[in-house]
Design an enzyme around this catalytic site. Structure first.
Site, short mmCIF file in Angstrom:
data_model
loop_
_atom_site.label_atom_id
_atom_site.label_comp_id
_atom_site.label_asym_id
_atom_site.label_seq_id
_atom_site.Cartn_x
_atom_site.Cartn_y
_atom_site.Cartn_z
N LEU A 125 27.40 42.60 10.11
CA LEU A 125 27.46 44.09 10.74
C LEU A 125 26.53 44.86 10.36
CD1 LEU A 125 28.77 44.43 6.99
CD2 LEU A 125 30.68 44.52 8.58
N LYS A 127 21.21 44.61 11.40
CA LYS A 127 20.58 43.71 10.99
C LYS A 127 19.52 44.74 10.85
CE LYS A 127 17.70 39.96 13.51
NZ LYS A 127 17.65 39.18 14.31
N GLY A 128 18.64 44.92 10.08
CA GLY A 128 17.31 45.80 10.20
C GLY A 128 16.14 44.84 9.47
N SER A 129 15.18 45.72 9.44
CA SER A 129 13.51 45.36 9.44
C SER A 129 13.62 44.18 7.65
CB SER A 129 12.67 46.52 9.40
OG SER A 129 12.93 47.17 8.29
N GLN A 132 19.52 40.05 7.43
CA GLN A 132 20.93 40.94 8.48
C GLN A 132 22.10 40.91 6.52
OE1 GLN A 132 20.28 37.51 11.21
NE2 GLN A 132 19.97 37.07 9.36
N VAL A 133 23.16 42.45 7.22
CA VAL A 133 24.13 42.19 6.63
C VAL A 133 24.93 41.78 6.89
CG1 VAL A 133 25.65 43.29 5.03
CG2 VAL A 133 23.30 44.13 5.71
N LYS A 148 23.71 40.78 1.84
CA LYS A 148 22.53 41.20 2.40
C LYS A 148 21.37 40.12 2.74
CE LYS A 148 19.07 45.45 1.73
NZ LYS A 148 18.72 46.56 1.07
N ASP A 245 15.40 57.94 -0.37
CA ASP A 245 15.88 57.47 0.57
C ASP A 245 17.38 57.81 1.45
OD1 ASP A 245 15.22 57.12 3.89
OD2 ASP A 245 15.39 54.95 3.32
#
Length: 484
Positions: A125, A127-129, A132-133, A148, A245
């Site tokens: 779904l 990808k971030g710092s 991944q999801v 996650k 956030d």
């Protein structure tokens, strides 16, 4: 009793109107309809599997040599991977986690393979710092989940443990799931990675705004989203928790054709009396007290809500600062400089104000100067709805002690539809006369901050996009017309 039932029917009517708008918006987008159909098909196909023991699985499943040793550590086996999954085979001599990780410490995902002998990986779904999801079928329950998979690095692991702790508490605090918080199912370790499983959701509100060409949405739909966000904040407020956030990326649709949302990403959250960070919130949604280095508390989330509502209406961030100096200049352009007593409490005042307390002039990369008090909120939003303008102005007060609380917000005319006395209106007091207004456009086609590295993938109308608090790496947005 009559009042309660009529109030209930009003609530139902609000939801019905909002859902009708979602269906109307979705019908204009073939990809929305396809995403909804695919999701519904996947839900229909998923069903619970029988539990087997590791010994039974060893007899019947096709397992590689690494899995044959690993499976013994798992008590319950529900799924061992599809026949055509191109599995990695663990290698004891490999540098990165027996060959299961890449150089960044991310797990090498295999579509069709299992996670912890329970979840089937359907697709990635985002990808971030943080990692991944992935979208998965939970073969124990037969449900769809988002998992996650945290990067195999100490700082991301520690941050994720804080999130797991809070997600568990939120689940206990909201047993009937009335507060629009993402539903946490479980956390587990697999091949050295902490994994967090939650209900599967749709696209986030930034993607939703983008998918409709940055035109913004009706006040009826925004009201429906707002009530749900406030529901989350009432729960957090009662438990003295700050989200830290809130932004469109962290509010997700439950389904492409429904107005139901969930608040996600509690990785930066904290209890008000256990604040760890001074550097929080994504820049466009960052409250003045955080920018100015003052003490902060739960009101920072209400500031973010005000920014999100403005963006849902116009399609663009209300305060699109390129850096913190310009961020404050964007705020002052509409609401004027903060009061002296707030400037005096600031530990960073020299960055933003001269020795006389006058705002320092900032110039954007495009040569734009923003003059304090040169715009009205009404003009910036291109909106005549007094209740909506008043609601936003009460979220965006400089002084956090004078900002609306989530409980106050739920009683506001914009939410209830019940007229407030005209003397209670405040938004007109915070702005300047027409003679002092700037003539420049109120919706610059500004760069939108992204994390490093950005989330990359959008599949079937679902995206997890994690923008970091620093808000670097601007991305150009197309110029867009406001929803009339």
């Amino acid at each position: 009793r009559g009042n309660i039932s009529s109030h209930g029917s009003n609530v139902d009517a609000d939801i019905r109107v909002a859902d009708e708008e979602m269906r109307r918006l979705g019908s204009k987008r073939k990809d929305f309809e396809t995403a909804a159909r695919n999701l519904d098909d996947l839900r229909r196909k998923a069903s619970p599997k029988e539990r087997v023991s590791p010994a039974q699985a060893l007899r019947v499943a096709s397992l590689n040599i690494f899995e044959r040793g690993e499976i013994i550590d798992f008590k319950d086996i529900y799924f061992c991977g599809t026949q055509n999954a191109k599995k990695h085979v663990g290698d004891l001599t490999a540098q990165a986690n027996f060959g299961y990780d890449d150089d960044r410490g991310d797990y090498n995902i295999v579509i069709g393979d299992h996670l912890a002998y329970r979840y089937e990986v359907i697709d990635v779904l985002g990808k971030g710092s943080f990692g991944q999801v992935v979208r998965c079928i939970d073969h124990k329950t037969g449900g769809l989940v988002a998992v996650k998979i945290i990067r195999n690095k100490k700082r991301f692991h520690q941050q994720a443990l804080i999130e797991v702790n809070l997600l568990q508490k939120l689940k206990e605090w909201d047993p009937h799931r009335k507060h629009s918080v993402v539903n946490f199912t479980q956390s587990f370790y697999f091949r050295g990675h902490l994994c967090i499983s939650t209900e599967l959701l749709g696209m986030n509100l930034y993607e939703f705004i983008k998918a409709h060409d940055f035109k913004g949405f009706s006040l009826k739909l925004i009201r429906r989203f707002t009530k749900q966000m406030l529901g989350t904040l009432v729960l957090l407020h009662n438990k003295k928790v700050i989200h830290c956030d809130l932004k469109p990326e962290n509010i997700l649709l439950v389904h492409p054709m429904s107005s139901e949302i969930r608040v996600i990403d509690f990785g930066s959250s904290c209890f008000e009396n256990e604040k760890v960070y001074t550097y929080i919130q994504s820049r466009f949604y960052r409250s003045p007290e955080v920018i100015l280095g003052m003490s902060y508390g739960m009101p920072i989330d209400m500031w973010s809500v005000g920014c999100i509502l403005a963006e849902l209406f116009t399609g663009y961030p209300i305060f699109p600062g390129e850096n913190e100096q310009e961020q404050l200049a964007c705020i002052m352009e509409v609401f004027g400089p903060p009061e002296k007593h707030l400037i005096e409490k600031s530990t960073r005042k020299k960055l933003f104000f001269d020795s006389l307390g006058k705002p320092r002039l900032t110039v954007s990369s495009k040569g734009r100067r923003r003059r304090p008090s040169s715009k009205e909120l009404k003009q910036v939003l291109k909106c005549d709805d007094e209740a909506f303008l008043d609601f936003i102005s009460r979220c965006l007060r400089w002084d956090p002690s004078r900002r609306m609380s989530p409980q106050d917000a739920l009683r506001h005319e914009f939410i209830t539809g019940v007229k407030m006395p005209s003397r209670a209106r405040t938004y007109t007091l915070t702005t300047q006369s027409p003679a002092k207004r700037a003539t420049t456009s109120s919706h610059p086609s500004a760069g939108r901050p992204l994390p490093e590295p950005p989330v990359t993938s959008l599949k079937s109308g679902t995206l997890i996009r994690n923008r970091d608090a620093s808000g670097t790496s601007p991305v150009k947005l197309p110029a867009g017309k406001r929803h009339s």
